[in-house]
Design a protein around this motif. Structure first.
Motif, mmCIF file in Angstrom:
data_model
loop_
_atom_site.group_PDB
_atom_site.id
_atom_site.type_symbol
_atom_site.label_atom_id
_atom_site.label_comp_id
_atom_site.label_asym_id
_atom_site.label_seq_id
_atom_site.Cartn_x
_atom_site.Cartn_y
_atom_site.Cartn_z
ATOM 1 N N ALA A 26 0.910 -1.234 -0.126
ATOM 2 C CA ALA A 26 0.143 -0.018 0.097
ATOM 3 C C ALA A 26 0.940 1.343 -0.114
ATOM 4 O O ALA A 26 1.431 1.586 1.241
ATOM 5 N N TYR A 27 1.011 1.909 -1.073
ATOM 6 C CA TYR A 27 1.633 3.132 -1.137
ATOM 7 C C TYR A 27 0.690 4.300 -0.865
ATOM 8 O O TYR A 27 -0.342 4.535 -1.491
ATOM 9 N N CYS A 28 1.141 5.225 0.007
ATOM 10 C CA CYS A 28 0.329 6.295 0.215
ATOM 11 C C CYS A 28 0.522 7.325 -0.753
ATOM 12 O O CYS A 28 1.789 7.809 -1.045
ATOM 13 N N LEU A 29 -0.405 8.046 -1.207
ATOM 14 C CA LEU A 29 -0.435 9.099 -2.249
ATOM 15 C C LEU A 29 -0.494 10.375 -1.339
ATOM 16 O O LEU A 29 0.438 11.308 -2.014
ATOM 17 N N GLU A 30 -1.443 10.507 -0.707
ATOM 18 C CA GLU A 30 -1.366 11.793 0.201
ATOM 19 C C GLU A 30 -2.262 11.767 1.078
ATOM 20 O O GLU A 30 -3.264 10.948 1.338
ATOM 21 N N ALA A 31 -2.376 12.797 2.101
ATOM 22 C CA ALA A 31 -3.284 12.889 3.193
ATOM 23 C C ALA A 31 -4.318 14.086 2.865
ATOM 24 O O ALA A 31 -3.673 15.212 2.470
ATOM 25 N N ASN A 32 -5.550 14.114 3.178
ATOM 26 C CA ASN A 32 -6.468 15.073 2.881
ATOM 27 C C ASN A 32 -6.835 15.636 4.276
ATOM 28 O O ASN A 32 -7.749 14.920 5.002
ATOM 29 N N THR A 33 -6.497 16.862 4.499
ATOM 30 C CA THR A 33 -6.817 17.586 5.802
ATOM 31 C C THR A 33 -8.308 17.985 5.957
ATOM 32 O O THR A 33 -8.899 18.266 7.019
ATOM 33 N N LEU A 34 -9.009 18.337 4.681
ATOM 34 C CA LEU A 34 -10.270 18.745 4.564
ATOM 35 C C LEU A 34 -10.810 17.852 3.571
ATOM 36 O O LEU A 34 -11.191 18.441 2.540
ATOM 37 N N PRO A 35 -11.111 16.653 3.714
ATOM 38 C CA PRO A 35 -12.131 15.979 2.825
ATOM 39 C C PRO A 35 -13.363 16.279 2.488
ATOM 40 O O PRO A 35 -13.867 17.108 3.263
ATOM 41 N N GLY A 36 -13.687 16.053 1.178
ATOM 42 C CA GLY A 36 -15.120 16.463 0.800
ATOM 43 C C GLY A 36 -16.243 15.974 1.635
ATOM 44 O O GLY A 36 -16.253 15.008 2.288
ATOM 45 N N MET A 37 -17.289 16.861 2.373
ATOM 46 C CA MET A 37 -18.077 16.738 3.103
ATOM 47 C C MET A 37 -19.591 16.954 2.556
ATOM 48 O O MET A 37 -20.200 17.654 3.163
ATOM 49 N N THR A 38 -19.745 16.518 1.123
ATOM 50 C CA THR A 38 -20.928 16.389 0.768
ATOM 51 C C THR A 38 -21.664 15.151 1.113
ATOM 52 O O THR A 38 -20.815 13.978 1.560
ATOM 53 N N PRO A 39 -22.918 14.774 1.108
ATOM 54 C CA PRO A 39 -23.601 13.432 1.640
ATOM 55 C C PRO A 39 -22.945 12.241 0.670
ATOM 56 O O PRO A 39 -23.025 11.349 1.080
ATOM 57 N N THR A 40 -22.491 12.721 -0.523
ATOM 58 C CA THR A 40 -22.049 11.621 -1.354
ATOM 59 C C THR A 40 -20.456 11.454 -1.609
ATOM 60 O O THR A 40 -20.154 10.637 -2.065
ATOM 61 N N SER A 41 -19.960 12.420 -0.634
ATOM 62 C CA SER A 41 -18.309 12.457 -0.665
ATOM 63 C C SER A 41 -17.900 10.996 0.104
ATOM 64 O O SER A 41 -18.769 10.374 0.800
ATOM 65 N N LEU A 42 -16.526 10.576 -0.155
ATOM 66 C CA LEU A 42 -16.042 9.407 0.262
ATOM 67 C C LEU A 42 -15.866 9.279 1.839
ATOM 68 O O LEU A 42 -16.467 8.161 2.195
ATOM 69 N N LEU A 43 -15.709 10.219 2.831
ATOM 70 C CA LEU A 43 -15.670 10.030 4.002
ATOM 71 C C LEU A 43 -17.069 9.857 4.501
ATOM 72 O O LEU A 43 -17.341 8.885 5.177
ATOM 73 N N PRO A 44 -18.112 10.579 4.232
ATOM 74 C CA PRO A 44 -19.421 10.250 4.653
ATOM 75 C C PRO A 44 -19.931 8.627 4.223
ATOM 76 O O PRO A 44 -20.772 8.101 4.730
ATOM 77 N N ASN A 65 -24.842 8.233 9.897
ATOM 78 C CA ASN A 65 -25.339 8.839 8.682
ATOM 79 C C ASN A 65 -24.879 10.387 8.834
ATOM 80 O O ASN A 65 -24.030 10.942 9.615
ATOM 81 N N PHE A 66 -25.096 11.160 7.586
ATOM 82 C CA PHE A 66 -24.619 12.203 7.409
ATOM 83 C C PHE A 66 -24.650 13.382 8.441
ATOM 84 O O PHE A 66 -23.807 14.016 8.864
ATOM 85 N N ASN A 67 -25.879 13.452 8.727
ATOM 86 C CA ASN A 67 -26.131 14.617 10.126
ATOM 87 C C ASN A 67 -25.421 14.222 11.151
ATOM 88 O O ASN A 67 -24.652 15.217 11.829
ATOM 89 N N GLU A 68 -25.298 12.888 11.339
ATOM 90 C CA GLU A 68 -24.820 12.511 12.606
ATOM 91 C C GLU A 68 -23.459 12.516 12.508
ATOM 92 O O GLU A 68 -22.614 13.166 13.479
ATOM 93 N N LEU A 69 -22.629 12.708 11.510
ATOM 94 C CA LEU A 69 -21.193 12.661 11.184
ATOM 95 C C LEU A 69 -21.019 14.234 11.216
ATOM 96 O O LEU A 69 -19.959 14.537 12.184
ATOM 97 N N CYS A 70 -21.663 15.055 10.793
ATOM 98 C CA CYS A 70 -21.454 16.663 10.981
ATOM 99 C C CYS A 70 -21.668 17.116 12.481
ATOM 100 O O CYS A 70 -20.652 17.688 12.820
ATOM 101 N N GLU A 71 -22.572 16.330 13.329
ATOM 102 C CA GLU A 71 -22.802 16.869 14.586
ATOM 103 C C GLU A 71 -21.436 16.069 15.378
ATOM 104 O O GLU A 71 -21.202 16.821 16.379
#
Length: 218
Positions: free
Chosen positions: A173-191, A200-206
């Motif tokens: 596993a080769y690391c490409l990079e780290a994202n300090t502010l990952p996308g935060m729409t309901p369909t983004s990767l982290l959510p 769920n998305f609301n719970e994640l934001c809270e």
């Protein structure tokens, strides 16, 4: 999110890769090039990937297969930044692993329907398949999660981040990079990753607000 020092280091691909290397975290070999001052590119091997040192969202990035393509790739990158990295191209499957309050979330696999995961494939709907939880063995899942946490902590990131990897055919596993502010729409990767473990998305934001507020208690 992350503080100013961690944000700077993670955004600078050369600095962050130096810290990964010094922390024994696998990342592709690279050369740091000052394009404006005609930096030395004589040691470049092919195929490689040319990246502006501190841009995001794959802006100015080119996959280069031979010497003839390198000068054009450097010219494109220089439109965004004088300093670039020229990185050995690692072929394999692409994954991302979110970190939430020092816990690694289930990896998500990123599968562009054509080409690679460039700006267009990242942001135009329907061009990339995102599989979460990823179809991988438990051993590979653990490898990705453990390495994501190692990157997160080595770069001293904040309460959440997202770390990107290429898994080669030998299971490295080769690391490409780290994202300090990952996308935060309901369909983004982290959510999407959080949803797999029942957040769920609301719970994640809270949750992000709640854990961040602890920093300022007292």
């Amino acid at each position: 999110g992350s503080g100013y020092a961690a944000s700077l280091i993670a955004m600078d691909k050369d600095l962050s890769k130096r810290i990964m290397r010094d922390s024994s975290i696998l990342t592709a070999d690279w050369e740091y090039v000052d394009v404006r001052n005609k930096g030395d590119v004589s040691n470049i091997s092919y195929p490689c990937v040319v990246k502006p040192c501190s841009c995001g969202s794959s802006v100015g990035v080119t996959i280069v297969e031979n010497e003839a393509q390198l000068s054009k790739a450097l010219e494109l990158a220089e439109k965004y930044e004088d300093h670039v990295i020229v990185e050995k191209k690692i072929s394999g499957r692409e994954f991302s692993v979110g970190i939430l309050n020092n816990r690694a979330l289930p990896p998500i696999e990123i599968i562009p329907k054509s080409g690679w995961y460039d700006y267009k494939n990242k942001y135009q709907s329907g061009l990339t398949q995102e599989v979460c939880p990823a179809d991988i063995t438990g051993e590979i899942c653990t490898l990705l999660q453990e390495n994501a946490l190692r990157v997160h902590n080595a770069l001293r990131l904040g309460y959440y981040s997202r770390v990107d990897f290429i898994l080669d055919e030998n299971g490295r596993a080769y690391c490409l990079e780290a994202n300090t502010l990952p996308g935060m729409t309901p369909t983004s990767l982290l959510p999407q990753e959080a949803a797999v473990i029942g957040i769920n998305f609301n719970e994640l934001c809270e949750k992000l607000i709640a854990i961040s507020m602890k920093k300022y208690e007292g």
